[in-house]
Every structure is written in structure tokens, then in C-alpha cells.
Design an enzyme around this catalytic site. Sequence first.
Site, PDB file in Angstrom:
ATOM      1  N   HIS A  98      -5.896  -3.537  -1.564  1.00 28.44           N
ATOM      2  CA  HIS A  98      -6.269  -4.949  -1.437  1.00 28.44           C
ATOM      3  C   HIS A  98      -5.636  -5.813  -2.528  1.00 28.44           C
ATOM      4  CE1 HIS A  98      -9.705  -4.021  -4.289  1.00 28.44           C
ATOM      5  NE2 HIS A  98      -9.378  -5.224  -4.729  1.00 28.44           N
ATOM      6  N   ASP A 129      -7.977   2.338   0.417  1.00 28.44           N
ATOM      7  CA  ASP A 129      -7.745   1.206  -0.481  1.00 28.44           C
ATOM      8  C   ASP A 129      -6.862   1.583  -1.665  1.00 28.44           C
ATOM      9  OD1 ASP A 129      -7.749  -1.318  -1.475  1.00 28.44           O
ATOM     10  OD2 ASP A 129      -9.858  -1.360  -2.072  1.00 28.44           O
ATOM     11  N   SER A 212      -9.353  -4.985 -10.351  1.00 32.60           N
ATOM     12  CA  SER A 212      -9.023  -4.017  -9.312  1.00 32.60           C
ATOM     13  C   SER A 212      -7.657  -3.391  -9.554  1.00 32.60           C
ATOM     14  CB  SER A 212      -9.017  -4.685  -7.943  1.00 32.60           C
ATOM     15  OG  SER A 212     -10.277  -4.635  -7.347  1.00 32.60           O
TER      16      SER A 212
END
Length: 363
Positions: A98, A129, A212
Site C-alpha cells: 500500500h 501487503d 508503513s
Amino acid sequence: MNRTKEPIRPIVVAVLAALVLAGCSNGSSSDSSSPANGSPTAPAGAGAAQPGGANQLQSDYQRVIGDVLPSVVQITTASGLGSGIVYDDRGDIVTNAHVVGTATTFTVTLAGSTKPLDAALVASYPESDLAVIRLGSPPDGLKPASFGDSTKVELGQITLAMGSPLGLSSSVTQGIVSATGRTVSEPGSPGSPGAVIGNMVQTSAAINPGNSGGALVNLDSQVIGINTLAATEPQSNGAAAPGIGFAIPASTVTSIADQLIKDGKVTNSGRAALGITARTYFDQNFRPAGAVVVAVAPDGPAASAGLQVGDVITRIGDTAVDSLNSLTTALASLAPGSKVTVAYNRDGQSRTAEVTLGTLETP
């Protein structure tokens, strides 16, 4: 805090928390006193010298930061930024799917540097992911991170989260391993449909947008996970739930990254599967009441156990199934090769089957 790339889409994980991806920040911050020039942000408790054990702990923090922070990078796309971890000395960098989204080219900034480096997408695997990008011209002295053994992660271990929250590069926060083995459903985003990931590490280290793809690290200077999600309060319009963050375990990261680098795709997902295609089943009152089988793979686990098209799965092991999402979540917590009891309805009658789970096939 939540991602700036898209509005909050609350989801439910474990018990009370809703989660948002800690993906991309727009690089802005209202805190003018926060360092944003690449110098580390010291973890809480690392200030003035403390007597005895506190002094030793501070030294341990500083040693780990010195060991690992040079391996953590900032990744910038046209729509935001995130973090990544240097995976090898050839310039491969592992991050979240992402974070890369639909982009294929990136700007990477190494820790302690302001020089932008060009990178391109190697491959992405949104189902877990994870993604790998590669520097076009890897500089001398590139320092790959050391990845630890996920099976040795224990409750209460001290963790440091490293990345670029809100664009503050080379930032560090500290906490502990709050739980292991969490199964988490992520919200979707461009380039990432919303993965269901099992065996995640829960940590109290602060994780914010921009973190992230960054590193969750133990005091042995090993990466034990990739920071991916932060929790929000379901009843408070997405307000942050402090101290609840999640990281993809190192074993999953290395397995997927190795395949993406070698083959450009994932050939062994490591995820359990029944060998069926299903959709949510609704009862006469239009309430979700299971997952109805719409296709069965020939010679797959479900077929071998006698499941048929039209069967409505209502339970996997001890986990109730009332929708396709709950079926996916239940399977994410299981391993290929394990045996599980599947409860289902056929022609109005309740039945069970013992199924040896297979491996989720990849496109």
C-alpha cells in the site's frame, strides 16, 4: 492518526479496534520543533542519564538505533510517502504494497542523507501487503537489515519502530510486543485491495502515517516485522487508539520478498486455502449467514473432503463463519497442511467434514 492518501475506512480486528493503514504521509507536520533533517528522534526514556539498569537500557536503545536505522529508508511517490527497509546490497528494498500503490517509480532517501535516489518497482504482492523496489544505482556502503526469527517473538519484548512518520525521516519510537498471532483485515487502497494477514505482531510502539514499510526491531538489532497498521477508536470518527499497532512478521516478509526478487511474483503464498470460490450467503431475512460455495477446485482440499457447490460454510474449526470476509479471516490464521473441521449446511441439513488445508494459489 490515519493515512492522508484516502479517507478512513474502519474495520474490525480482534476485539474492539478498528484499523487504518499507517501508509503514506504528505510529509507535513504542524510541530515545528520536531527534527525533520534526518537526525534520529530519540525514543521516550532516552534523555538524561539514569542510574543502574536505566543507563544500560538507554545504551541498548542507542546501540540498536545505530545498528538498524541506516537500513531504514524513506520512499516518496507522487501521492505521498512511506518507509522501507534495505533488504540486500544489490539495492532491493522491501516495503508495504500500500506504500507503493499503483506507482512504478520512486524516490528513496537513505537515513542520514538528503540526496534523493531513483528506484523502480520489482514486484508487489497486495495479498500480503508487501512489495519490493530496487535502487537504480545502489551507493557504496548500503547496509542491509538483519531479519529475526518470528517464532521467537515473545510477549513483553522491547521493540523499536523506525521509519518516517508524517515525513519526519529516521524517527524512532519504543514499546513492547503486546501480542502475537493477530489476524488483521486491512482497508483497501489503490494498488492494494485490502489484505487479510495472519500471525501479525501487535506492538505498543507508536505507528503513524509514513511509518508503513518501516522496521519493528528487537534489542538484538533484528527486524521482527514491517510496520503496517495503526488502530483507531471505532466510536470516535477515526481518532487514534494510542499504543495499538501491527507489523507483518519477519518470516512472512522474507518468504514473500525472496520470491518477488527471484521470480518477480509469488509462487508459494504460505497461506491456507480450502480450494473453493465462495461468496457471502444471506438468509431469508437478508442477514449474512455463511459463505456459500460457488466453485470447487478439482482434487483440491474441499473436493477431497466432499464439499460441493451450494454448500454453505458456517464454521471453520472453532471460528464461526457468517460471511466471505469471516471465512477469509479464519483461513488466514491457519497453516497449509493443517487439519480442520468444516461445518456446513446442505439442503437444510447440518454437516461436517474434516479438511486438510492446501496452499492459496497465486495469480
